[in-house]
Design a protein around this motif. Sequence first.
Motif, PDB file in Angstrom:
ATOM      1  N   SER A 194       9.082  23.197  44.653  1.00 57.30           N
ATOM      2  CA  SER A 194       8.802  24.612  44.491  1.00 57.30           C
ATOM      3  C   SER A 194       8.534  24.871  43.008  1.00 57.30           C
ATOM      4  O   SER A 194       9.368  24.564  42.165  1.00 57.30           O
ATOM      5  CB  SER A 194      10.006  25.434  44.963  1.00 57.30           C
ATOM      6  N   VAL A 195       7.373  25.399  42.716  1.00 55.82           N
ATOM      7  CA  VAL A 195       6.992  25.670  41.330  1.00 55.82           C
ATOM      8  C   VAL A 195       7.001  27.174  41.142  1.00 55.82           C
ATOM      9  O   VAL A 195       6.017  27.860  41.391  1.00 55.82           O
ATOM     10  CB  VAL A 195       5.607  25.062  41.013  1.00 55.82           C
ATOM     11  N   THR A 196       8.144  27.678  40.710  1.00 58.32           N
ATOM     12  CA  THR A 196       8.336  29.117  40.591  1.00 58.32           C
ATOM     13  C   THR A 196       7.969  29.661  39.225  1.00 58.32           C
ATOM     14  O   THR A 196       7.800  30.858  39.062  1.00 58.32           O
ATOM     15  CB  THR A 196       9.806  29.467  40.851  1.00 58.32           C
ATOM     16  N   GLY A 197       7.885  28.786  38.251  1.00 56.75           N
ATOM     17  CA  GLY A 197       7.666  29.236  36.884  1.00 56.75           C
ATOM     18  C   GLY A 197       8.971  29.380  36.134  1.00 56.75           C
ATOM     19  O   GLY A 197       8.986  29.366  34.917  1.00 56.75           O
ATOM     20  N   LYS A 198      10.068  29.525  36.859  1.00 56.88           N
ATOM     21  CA  LYS A 198      11.379  29.622  36.211  1.00 56.88           C
ATOM     22  C   LYS A 198      12.066  28.264  36.193  1.00 56.88           C
ATOM     23  O   LYS A 198      12.508  27.805  35.153  1.00 56.88           O
ATOM     24  CB  LYS A 198      12.248  30.656  36.907  1.00 56.88           C
ATOM     25  N   SER A 199      12.170  27.635  37.354  1.00 59.40           N
ATOM     26  CA  SER A 199      12.841  26.332  37.413  1.00 59.40           C
ATOM     27  C   SER A 199      11.856  25.179  37.277  1.00 59.40           C
ATOM     28  O   SER A 199      12.247  24.069  36.945  1.00 59.40           O
ATOM     29  CB  SER A 199      13.622  26.194  38.714  1.00 59.40           C
ATOM     30  N   ALA A 200      10.596  25.424  37.526  1.00 60.90           N
ATOM     31  CA  ALA A 200       9.569  24.388  37.403  1.00 60.90           C
ATOM     32  C   ALA A 200       8.232  25.033  37.077  1.00 60.90           C
ATOM     33  O   ALA A 200       7.927  26.124  37.551  1.00 60.90           O
ATOM     34  CB  ALA A 200       9.467  23.595  38.705  1.00 60.90           C
ATOM     35  N   LYS A 201       7.435  24.340  36.255  1.00 61.30           N
ATOM     36  CA  LYS A 201       6.113  24.844  35.866  1.00 61.30           C
ATOM     37  C   LYS A 201       5.083  23.769  36.119  1.00 61.30           C
ATOM     38  O   LYS A 201       5.364  22.586  35.995  1.00 61.30           O
ATOM     39  CB  LYS A 201       6.096  25.223  34.385  1.00 61.30           C
ATOM     40  N   TRP A 202       3.881  24.194  36.453  1.00 65.15           N
ATOM     41  CA  TRP A 202       2.755  23.281  36.625  1.00 65.15           C
ATOM     42  C   TRP A 202       1.506  23.995  36.152  1.00 65.15           C
ATOM     43  O   TRP A 202       1.420  25.220  36.236  1.00 65.15           O
ATOM     44  CB  TRP A 202       2.598  22.870  38.092  1.00 65.15           C
ATOM     45  N   CYS A 203       0.562  23.244  35.657  1.00 69.83           N
ATOM     46  CA  CYS A 203      -0.719  23.811  35.248  1.00 69.83           C
ATOM     47  C   CYS A 203      -1.785  23.244  36.170  1.00 69.83           C
ATOM     48  O   CYS A 203      -1.908  22.020  36.296  1.00 69.83           O
ATOM     49  CB  CYS A 203      -1.033  23.454  33.801  1.00 69.83           C
ATOM     50  N   THR A 204      -2.537  24.121  36.824  1.00 69.10           N
ATOM     51  CA  THR A 204      -3.583  23.655  37.729  1.00 69.10           C
ATOM     52  C   THR A 204      -4.677  22.904  36.968  1.00 69.10           C
ATOM     53  O   THR A 204      -5.410  22.129  37.559  1.00 69.10           O
ATOM     54  CB  THR A 204      -4.198  24.826  38.516  1.00 69.10           C
ATOM     55  N   GLU A 205      -4.772  23.134  35.680  1.00 69.38           N
ATOM     56  CA  GLU A 205      -5.710  22.398  34.834  1.00 69.38           C
ATOM     57  C   GLU A 205      -4.920  21.405  33.970  1.00 69.38           C
ATOM     58  O   GLU A 205      -5.063  21.348  32.751  1.00 69.38           O
ATOM     59  CB  GLU A 205      -6.539  23.356  33.995  1.00 69.38           C
ATOM     60  N   TRP A 206      -4.115  20.602  34.645  1.00 71.85           N
ATOM     61  CA  TRP A 206      -3.215  19.640  34.016  1.00 71.85           C
ATOM     62  C   TRP A 206      -3.942  18.685  33.076  1.00 71.85           C
ATOM     63  O   TRP A 206      -3.395  18.218  32.095  1.00 71.85           O
ATOM     64  CB  TRP A 206      -2.477  18.847  35.103  1.00 71.85           C
ATOM     65  N   TYR A 207      -5.214  18.422  33.346  1.00 71.20           N
ATOM     66  CA  TYR A 207      -6.012  17.462  32.582  1.00 71.20           C
ATOM     67  C   TYR A 207      -6.315  17.929  31.164  1.00 71.20           C
ATOM     68  O   TYR A 207      -6.807  17.159  30.351  1.00 71.20           O
ATOM     69  CB  TYR A 207      -7.307  17.134  33.333  1.00 71.20           C
ATOM     70  N   PHE A 208      -6.027  19.204  30.840  1.00 69.70           N
ATOM     71  CA  PHE A 208      -6.183  19.692  29.471  1.00 69.70           C
ATOM     72  C   PHE A 208      -4.944  19.405  28.628  1.00 69.70           C
ATOM     73  O   PHE A 208      -4.909  19.754  27.442  1.00 69.70           O
ATOM     74  CB  PHE A 208      -6.458  21.197  29.447  1.00 69.70           C
ATOM     75  N   HIS A 209      -3.940  18.798  29.210  1.00 62.84           N
ATOM     76  CA  HIS A 209      -2.688  18.497  28.520  1.00 62.84           C
ATOM     77  C   HIS A 209      -2.593  16.992  28.305  1.00 62.84           C
ATOM     78  O   HIS A 209      -2.329  16.247  29.256  1.00 62.84           O
ATOM     79  CB  HIS A 209      -1.496  18.989  29.344  1.00 62.84           C
ATOM     80  N   PRO A 210      -2.823  16.521  27.082  1.00 62.59           N
ATOM     81  CA  PRO A 210      -2.810  15.077  26.833  1.00 62.59           C
ATOM     82  C   PRO A 210      -1.523  14.392  27.300  1.00 62.59           C
ATOM     83  O   PRO A 210      -1.570  13.278  27.826  1.00 62.59           O
ATOM     84  CB  PRO A 210      -2.967  14.972  25.317  1.00 62.59           C
ATOM     85  N   GLU A 211      -0.386  15.035  27.134  1.00 57.60           N
ATOM     86  CA  GLU A 211       0.865  14.437  27.589  1.00 57.60           C
ATOM     87  C   GLU A 211       0.859  14.264  29.106  1.00 57.60           C
ATOM     88  O   GLU A 211       1.286  13.221  29.629  1.00 57.60           O
ATOM     89  CB  GLU A 211       2.057  15.287  27.174  1.00 57.60           C
ATOM     90  N   ALA A 212       0.379  15.253  29.814  1.00 56.92           N
ATOM     91  CA  ALA A 212       0.330  15.164  31.276  1.00 56.92           C
ATOM     92  C   ALA A 212      -0.610  14.049  31.718  1.00 56.92           C
ATOM     93  O   ALA A 212      -0.281  13.271  32.621  1.00 56.92           O
ATOM     94  CB  ALA A 212      -0.095  16.497  31.879  1.00 56.92           C
ATOM     95  N   VAL A 213      -1.764  13.947  31.091  1.00 52.35           N
ATOM     96  CA  VAL A 213      -2.723  12.895  31.430  1.00 52.35           C
ATOM     97  C   VAL A 213      -2.088  11.528  31.205  1.00 52.35           C
ATOM     98  O   VAL A 213      -2.182  10.633  32.057  1.00 52.35           O
ATOM     99  CB  VAL A 213      -4.018  13.049  30.612  1.00 52.35           C
ATOM    100  N   SER A 214      -1.423  11.359  30.090  1.00 61.10           N
ATOM    101  CA  SER A 214      -0.783  10.084  29.783  1.00 61.10           C
ATOM    102  C   SER A 214       0.316   9.755  30.792  1.00 61.10           C
ATOM    103  O   SER A 214       0.434   8.621  31.265  1.00 61.10           O
ATOM    104  CB  SER A 214      -0.216  10.124  28.357  1.00 61.10           C
ATOM    105  N   ARG A 215       1.124  10.746  31.143  1.00 59.34           N
ATOM    106  CA  ARG A 215       2.214  10.517  32.100  1.00 59.34           C
ATOM    107  C   ARG A 215       1.686  10.242  33.506  1.00 59.34           C
ATOM    108  O   ARG A 215       2.197   9.374  34.211  1.00 59.34           O
ATOM    109  CB  ARG A 215       3.175  11.698  32.108  1.00 59.34           C
ATOM    110  N   VAL A 216       0.667  10.960  33.940  1.00 62.58           N
ATOM    111  CA  VAL A 216       0.095  10.715  35.264  1.00 62.58           C
ATOM    112  C   VAL A 216      -0.530   9.316  35.293  1.00 62.58           C
ATOM    113  O   VAL A 216      -0.368   8.571  36.269  1.00 62.58           O
ATOM    114  CB  VAL A 216      -0.919  11.805  35.660  1.00 62.58           C
ATOM    115  N   ALA A 217      -1.227   8.942  34.225  1.00 64.43           N
ATOM    116  CA  ALA A 217      -1.813   7.601  34.169  1.00 64.43           C
ATOM    117  C   ALA A 217      -0.719   6.526  34.195  1.00 64.43           C
ATOM    118  O   ALA A 217      -0.876   5.498  34.865  1.00 64.43           O
ATOM    119  CB  ALA A 217      -2.671   7.458  32.912  1.00 64.43           C
TER     120      ALA A 217
END
Length: 145
Positions: free
Chosen positions: A51-74
């Motif tokens: 559950s991504v509520t914004g309070k307990s968890a956050k996600w960006c639908t454009e995750w690929y603009f976040h170098p850290e996220a790209v590195s972690r997903v890879a």
Amino acid sequence: MEDDFGLFDTDTPDPATSHGEGAKAGETPELVYGSAEEFLHEQLLPTYVRSVTGKSAKWCTEWYFHPEAVSRVAAMWRSWEHLRLDPATGMSVWWRDHADHHMRVLLDPHGPFYNCDMKEHRDPEHLEPKRAPTGWFPDVRTQPA
């Protein structure tokens, strides 16, 4: 466990035969996914449901603009491709050491998506360090061996 799509089927055949069609011992196994993005959409997010509520968890639908996220997903993709070949504990190790660790960081409200919400990407503020005084961190590539 198996479903119509094979998403949750992590039972791996004998590693000697799981290298793809025609592969010989010692060859690099054929990848299941061709990119980190394909892995994210086809394997990771369908199995890692939160559950991504914004309070307990956050996600960006454009995750690929976040170098850290790209590195972690890879990193999760590459480790999954490697550990899936271990029929004994590979998937357990992958969940414990890779998926749970990296997803906990990515979904953290203070993590890389802290400034985004499920509707809009907002560029993060990057850390701006000062340079250390000259000589404090010499370039080891230029040092004699």
